[in-house]
Design a protein around this motif. Sequence first.
Motif, mmCIF file in Angstrom:
data_model
loop_
_atom_site.group_PDB
_atom_site.id
_atom_site.type_symbol
_atom_site.label_atom_id
_atom_site.label_comp_id
_atom_site.label_asym_id
_atom_site.label_seq_id
_atom_site.Cartn_x
_atom_site.Cartn_y
_atom_site.Cartn_z
ATOM 1 N N UNK A 1 0.793 -1.232 0.000
ATOM 2 C CA UNK A 1 0.000 0.000 0.000
ATOM 3 C C UNK A 1 0.827 1.286 0.000
ATOM 4 N N UNK A 2 2.136 1.178 0.197
ATOM 5 C CA UNK A 2 2.973 2.385 0.277
ATOM 6 C C UNK A 2 3.009 3.112 -1.073
ATOM 7 N N UNK A 3 2.602 4.403 -1.110
ATOM 8 C CA UNK A 3 2.593 5.138 -2.378
ATOM 9 C C UNK A 3 4.001 5.488 -2.861
ATOM 10 N N UNK A 4 5.006 5.288 -2.032
ATOM 11 C CA UNK A 4 6.342 5.748 -2.357
ATOM 12 C C UNK A 4 7.368 4.623 -2.500
ATOM 13 N N UNK A 5 6.915 3.401 -2.580
ATOM 14 C CA UNK A 5 7.816 2.234 -2.681
ATOM 15 C C UNK A 5 8.908 2.354 -1.623
#
Lengths: 91, 301
Positions: free
Chosen positions: A45-49
Amino acid sequence: MDKVNIGAVITTPGSALNYKTGSWRTLKPVLDEAKCKFCNICWQLCPDSAIEQADAKAKKPIKIDYDYCKGCGICVQECPFNALEMVEEEK
Amino acid sequence: MASDELFTSGHRGCAGCGMAAAVRMVLQEAGPNTIVANATGCLEVMTTAYPETAWKIPWIHAAFENAAAVASGIDVALKKLGKREGINILAFGGDGGTYDIGFQALSGMLERGHNITYVVFDNEAYMNTGIQRCSSTPFAASTTTSPAGKFSIGKKEKKKPIASIVAAHDIAYTATATIANYRDLKKKVRKALDAEGPSFIQIFSPCPTGWRYPSELTVELSRMAVETGIFVLWELEGSDMNKIKVTYWPKERKPVEEYLKMQRRFAHLFKPEKKTDILNKIQEEVDEKWKHLEELNEMAR
């Protein structure tokens, strides 16, 4: 930058990695390693990898990459095991 | 940062950007043999601050209106070169570049039957330019060009049903998805890529900046949109809307209020006094929609 490619084409894939977005943070997620169950939901779910995947076989928990984590708090909110906590960012 | 990530860290998306999480999921499923044509919008701006790029696959910025046309050109060019085999062509657009500005190019791409997957990341307004209303903006949402105030309840018009309109072109595959239901999302991306002909996925993309909520609630809002029934997860092959398949049935639909009150773009519906008539209207429309879906489901049995 000395020279612009024709059409301003960027020829280095993934070069945004040069830009560290970690400095944007005011709060940061901190992991309690003992509580990580290696589910990788936060990684997904992390938008920033900015989360390295856990490895259940090796019992290796997830790891947050503070170079890029912007401190949005999604991982803390979504962790089913309350293994992450938001704390004030130090100077 | 995982080295196999095709959408890298270091992009300039806001903290908690729902679209950024969605893009990662789409590319994880599509893999490295993928070309993306990207309409103007947040995604373009935040990923390619010159001279850097967050993309590890061939990516081209189209204008606001023509991502679908550029993707069509890539399709035809690769065919002519004999290099089309094994390559996924994706077109990415925001809701502005899809519902409004890029709509005719999209319609043309669908009608010509290109084997392209078009993905719209729908955050329900023009966020990149400062939260202006779009045909994707839902009823009663406050934006900078549909501001709530003494004489206004926010946007007066309803959200355009883009996925149904697209499906009406009788394309191979149409679906809707959210990041909260990420397994469902990835399954749909796979189906879209495997479909012969045009396919389309609408991904609901909560935006902390434009919807005005704390950034950690992006996934929870995706979930609440589905659990209240405001956003329906469905898929369809072809154009017969009587055959749509709802891929997730909320066990018991939550009241729409619970979703709306989490966001300041709807704050005027709750204070200074509760606008019960507006809230009832939104709830009734959702109830009506689900009644219809349940009837279709009964008929299909």
